[in-house]
Write an enzyme that holds these catalytic residues in place. Structure first.
Site, PDB file in Angstrom:
ATOM      1  N   GLU A   1     -74.741 107.308 -76.350  1.00  0.00           N
ATOM      2  CA  GLU A   1     -73.342 107.005 -76.013  1.00  0.00           C
ATOM      3  C   GLU A   1     -72.404 108.120 -76.473  1.00  0.00           C
ATOM      4  O   GLU A   1     -71.469 108.490 -75.768  1.00  0.00           O
ATOM      5  CB  GLU A   1     -72.948 105.661 -76.636  1.00  0.00           C
ATOM      6  CG  GLU A   1     -73.681 104.509 -75.981  1.00  0.00           C
ATOM      7  CD  GLU A   1     -73.543 103.205 -76.744  1.00  0.00           C
ATOM      8  OE1 GLU A   1     -73.978 103.151 -77.913  1.00  0.00           O
ATOM      9  OE2 GLU A   1     -72.984 102.251 -76.185  1.00  0.00           O
TER      10      GLU A   1
ATOM     11  N   GLY B   1     -76.265 104.491 -79.789  1.00  0.00           N
ATOM     12  CA  GLY B   1     -74.996 105.182 -80.027  1.00  0.00           C
ATOM     13  C   GLY B   1     -75.119 106.692 -79.903  1.00  0.00           C
ATOM     14  O   GLY B   1     -74.131 107.375 -79.605  1.00  0.00           O
TER      15      GLY B   1
ATOM     16  N   ALA C   1     -76.369 104.093 -83.640  1.00  0.00           N
ATOM     17  CA  ALA C   1     -75.521 103.615 -84.735  1.00  0.00           C
ATOM     18  C   ALA C   1     -76.446 103.246 -85.890  1.00  0.00           C
ATOM     19  O   ALA C   1     -77.626 102.928 -85.679  1.00  0.00           O
ATOM     20  CB  ALA C   1     -74.723 102.409 -84.269  1.00  0.00           C
TER      21      ALA C   1
ATOM     22  N   GLU D   1     -80.943  99.153 -77.457  1.00  0.00           N
ATOM     23  CA  GLU D   1     -80.303  98.068 -78.215  1.00  0.00           C
ATOM     24  C   GLU D   1     -80.933  96.706 -77.934  1.00  0.00           C
ATOM     25  O   GLU D   1     -80.982  95.837 -78.803  1.00  0.00           O
ATOM     26  CB  GLU D   1     -78.799  98.006 -77.903  1.00  0.00           C
ATOM     27  CG  GLU D   1     -77.977  99.119 -78.533  1.00  0.00           C
ATOM     28  CD  GLU D   1     -77.888 100.380 -77.689  1.00  0.00           C
ATOM     29  OE1 GLU D   1     -78.706 100.552 -76.755  1.00  0.00           O
ATOM     30  OE2 GLU D   1     -76.996 101.213 -77.974  1.00  0.00           O
TER      31      GLU D   1
HETATM   32  N1  CAA Z   1     -80.171 103.511 -88.031  1.00  0.00           N
HETATM   33  C1  CAA Z   1     -80.579 103.648 -89.309  1.00  0.00           C
HETATM   34  N2  CAA Z   1     -81.686 104.306 -89.674  1.00  0.00           N
HETATM   35  C2  CAA Z   1     -82.426 104.852 -88.698  1.00  0.00           C
HETATM   36  C3  CAA Z   1     -82.075 104.754 -87.342  1.00  0.00           C
HETATM   37  C4  CAA Z   1     -80.883 104.049 -87.022  1.00  0.00           C
HETATM   38  N3  CAA Z   1     -80.436 103.932 -85.767  1.00  0.00           N
HETATM   39  N4  CAA Z   1     -83.013 105.395 -86.594  1.00  0.00           N
HETATM   40  C5  CAA Z   1     -83.906 105.884 -87.468  1.00  0.00           C
HETATM   41  N5  CAA Z   1     -83.565 105.554 -88.735  1.00  0.00           N
HETATM   42  C6  CAA Z   1     -84.265 105.908 -89.964  1.00  0.00           C
HETATM   43  C7  CAA Z   1     -85.531 105.081 -90.153  1.00  0.00           C
HETATM   44  O1  CAA Z   1     -85.229 103.818 -90.717  1.00  0.00           O
HETATM   45  C8  CAA Z   1     -86.329 105.983 -91.076  1.00  0.00           C
HETATM   46  O2  CAA Z   1     -85.829 105.826 -92.383  1.00  0.00           O
HETATM   47  P1  CAA Z   1     -86.886 105.726 -93.624  1.00  0.00           P
HETATM   48  O3  CAA Z   1     -87.575 107.065 -93.637  1.00  0.00           O
HETATM   49  O4  CAA Z   1     -85.999 105.500 -94.809  1.00  0.00           O
HETATM   50  O5  CAA Z   1     -87.811 104.608 -93.303  1.00  0.00           O
HETATM   51  C9  CAA Z   1     -85.957 107.383 -90.623  1.00  0.00           C
HETATM   52  O6  CAA Z   1     -84.739 107.240 -89.889  1.00  0.00           O
HETATM   53  C10 CAA Z   1     -86.985 107.994 -89.695  1.00  0.00           C
HETATM   54  O7  CAA Z   1     -87.200 107.082 -88.638  1.00  0.00           O
HETATM   55  P2  CAA Z   1     -88.665 106.579 -88.186  1.00  0.00           P
HETATM   56  O8  CAA Z   1     -89.590 106.559 -89.361  1.00  0.00           O
HETATM   57  O9  CAA Z   1     -88.494 105.303 -87.431  1.00  0.00           O
HETATM   58  O10 CAA Z   1     -89.073 107.787 -87.227  1.00  0.00           O
HETATM   59  P3  CAA Z   1     -90.056 107.745 -85.987  1.00  0.00           P
HETATM   60  O11 CAA Z   1     -90.236 109.173 -85.588  1.00  0.00           O
HETATM   61  O12 CAA Z   1     -91.262 106.927 -86.294  1.00  0.00           O
HETATM   62  O13 CAA Z   1     -89.261 106.955 -84.827  1.00  0.00           O
HETATM   63  C11 CAA Z   1     -87.331 106.444 -83.460  1.00  0.00           C
HETATM   64  C12 CAA Z   1     -88.130 107.529 -84.260  1.00  0.00           C
HETATM   65  C13 CAA Z   1     -88.151 105.995 -82.261  1.00  0.00           C
HETATM   66  C14 CAA Z   1     -86.049 107.098 -83.006  1.00  0.00           C
HETATM   67  C15 CAA Z   1     -87.060 105.235 -84.379  1.00  0.00           C
HETATM   68  O14 CAA Z   1     -86.497 105.696 -85.604  1.00  0.00           O
HETATM   69  C16 CAA Z   1     -86.118 104.237 -83.791  1.00  0.00           C
HETATM   70  O15 CAA Z   1     -86.494 103.465 -82.929  1.00  0.00           O
HETATM   71  N6  CAA Z   1     -84.848 104.225 -84.282  1.00  0.00           N
HETATM   72  C17 CAA Z   1     -83.867 103.255 -83.874  1.00  0.00           C
HETATM   73  C18 CAA Z   1     -83.347 103.539 -82.478  1.00  0.00           C
HETATM   74  C19 CAA Z   1     -82.359 102.484 -82.072  1.00  0.00           C
HETATM   75  O16 CAA Z   1     -82.671 101.318 -81.965  1.00  0.00           O
HETATM   76  N7  CAA Z   1     -81.110 102.892 -81.822  1.00  0.00           N
HETATM   77  C20 CAA Z   1     -80.036 102.007 -81.428  1.00  0.00           C
HETATM   78  C21 CAA Z   1     -79.256 101.572 -82.629  1.00  0.00           C
HETATM   79  S1  CAA Z   1     -78.084 100.306 -82.248  1.00  0.00           S
HETATM   80  C22 CAA Z   1     -76.751 101.112 -81.575  1.00  0.00           C
HETATM   81  O17 CAA Z   1     -76.730 102.308 -81.456  1.00  0.00           O
HETATM   82  C23 CAA Z   1     -75.601 100.230 -81.179  1.00  0.00           C
HETATM   83  C24 CAA Z   1     -74.577 100.899 -80.356  1.00  0.00           C
HETATM   84  O18 CAA Z   1     -74.632 100.903 -79.154  1.00  0.00           O
HETATM   85  C25 CAA Z   1     -73.475 101.597 -80.960  1.00  0.00           C
END
Ligand code: CAA
Length: 258
Positions: A112, A109, A65, A132
């Site tokens: 999911e 998400g 998400a 998460e």
């Molecule tokens: N939401 C918003 N933006 C996101 C995102 C997310 N879930 N995941 C990645 N992005 C964005 C980053 O902020 C980044 O944006 P900028 O270039 O503007 O900085 C861009 O995507 C590229 O991401 P990274 O630079 O972080 O890329 P990476 O290759 O270094 O890492 C990753 C990849 C490990 C997937 C890392 O992006 C990450 O950990 N993302 C978040 C994963 C996460 O926590 N997901 C769960 C979200 S909560 C949820 O989903 C709740 C639910 O159950 C519904």
């Protein structure tokens, strides 16, 4: 209808939906999920479509998400707006078969959403996780429930409590994905699988899907009873008559999907 966050490709009778927010690894914001929900409703009504594939790009199915959108949320707003409910659940309400084709990350998400589909095909590059916990929250779109049913308590606890990712091999071993294919052929392989499904009677496919999904909702006895009633119902379709006639006449069936 115009979509800004997803792309539709027609490969009739298969519809391919690409999640399309590549700059944020296909983070699933409300706009994207609303478009996905609308498109699924549209495809459900489209007689030319008999199977649907949802995919992302080579780096990400979806990284979860959208965290920037969630940053502004509190309980009151999430409750009033029913954050993560009907738009997401539309995926599970689609009665046509839906395949998730996952390359790169399917996190939070994203994992999911993949699990809401009927089956997940993974590229060898795929990585799954429910990270998460690292954000101070828990999965909110069914992750704790569907992952536990798919891979069991031990692995689900491991993934949810550590927030670590599992690779495609581990996901297949654990029962989360049905098969692993090379990343380069993922979309073609998913379309081929969807095409194979679409060659069958849509009525029979829908009966099968409904019955398998019932296994997640009921006890064994009730589920078997449910299956038997659907089986009886299937005897009345035009396609059942055609399917059995074709078998006995040693020819290919000509489905009417009725
Ligand atoms: N939401 C918003 N933006 C996101 C995102 C997310 N879930 N995941 C990645 N992005 C964005 C980053 O902020 C980044 O944006 P900028 O270039 O503007 O900085 C861009 O995507 C590229 O991401 P990274 O630079 O972080 O890329 P990476 O290759 O270094 O890492 C990753 C990849 C490990 C997937 C890392 O992006 C990450 O950990 N993302 C978040 C994963 C996460 O926590 N997901 C769960 C979200 S909560 C949820 O989903 C709740 C639910 O159950 C519904």
């Amino acid at each position: 209808m115009t979509y800004n966050n997803i792309l539709l490709e027609r490969h009739d009778p298969v519809a391919l939906i690409r999640l399309n927010r590549p700059k944020v690894l296909n983070a699933l914001n409300s706009a994207l999920m609303s478009e996905l929900s609308d498109l699924l409703k549209e495809l459900e009504q489209d007689d030319e479509v008999r199977a649907i594939v949802i995919t992302g790009n080579e780096k990400a199915f979806a990284a979860g998400a959208d965290i920037s959108e969630m940053q502004a949320l509190d309980f009151s707003r999430a409750y009033r707006e029913q954050f993560i409910s009907s738009n997401w659940e539309q995926v599970t309400r689609c009665r046509k078969p839906v395949i998730a084709a996952v390359a790169g990350v399917a996190l939070g998400g994203g994992c999911e959403l993949a699990m809401m589909c009927d089956v997940i095909i993974a590229a060898d590059s795929a990585r799954f996780g429910q990270p998460e916990v690292k954000l101070g929250i828990l999965p909110g779109a069914g992750g704790t429930q569907r992952l536990t049913r798919a891979i069991g308590k031990a692995k689900a606890m491991d993934l949810c409590l550590t927030g670590r990712m599992m690779d495609a091999e581990e996901a297949e071993r654990s029962g989360l994905v049905c098969r692993i294919v090379p990343a380069a052929t993922l979309v073609d392989d998913a379309i081929a699988m969807a095409g194979e499904i679409a060659q069958n009677s849509l009525m029979a496919t829908m009966f099968n899907k409904e019955a398998v999904n019932q296994a997640f909702e009921t006890s064994l006895g009730t589920g078997v009873d449910y299956e038997r009633r659907l089986f009886w119902a299937s005897l009345d379709t035009e396609d059942r008559k055609e399917g059995m006639a074709a078998f006995l006449e040693k020819r290919s069936p000509r489905w009417k999907h009725r």
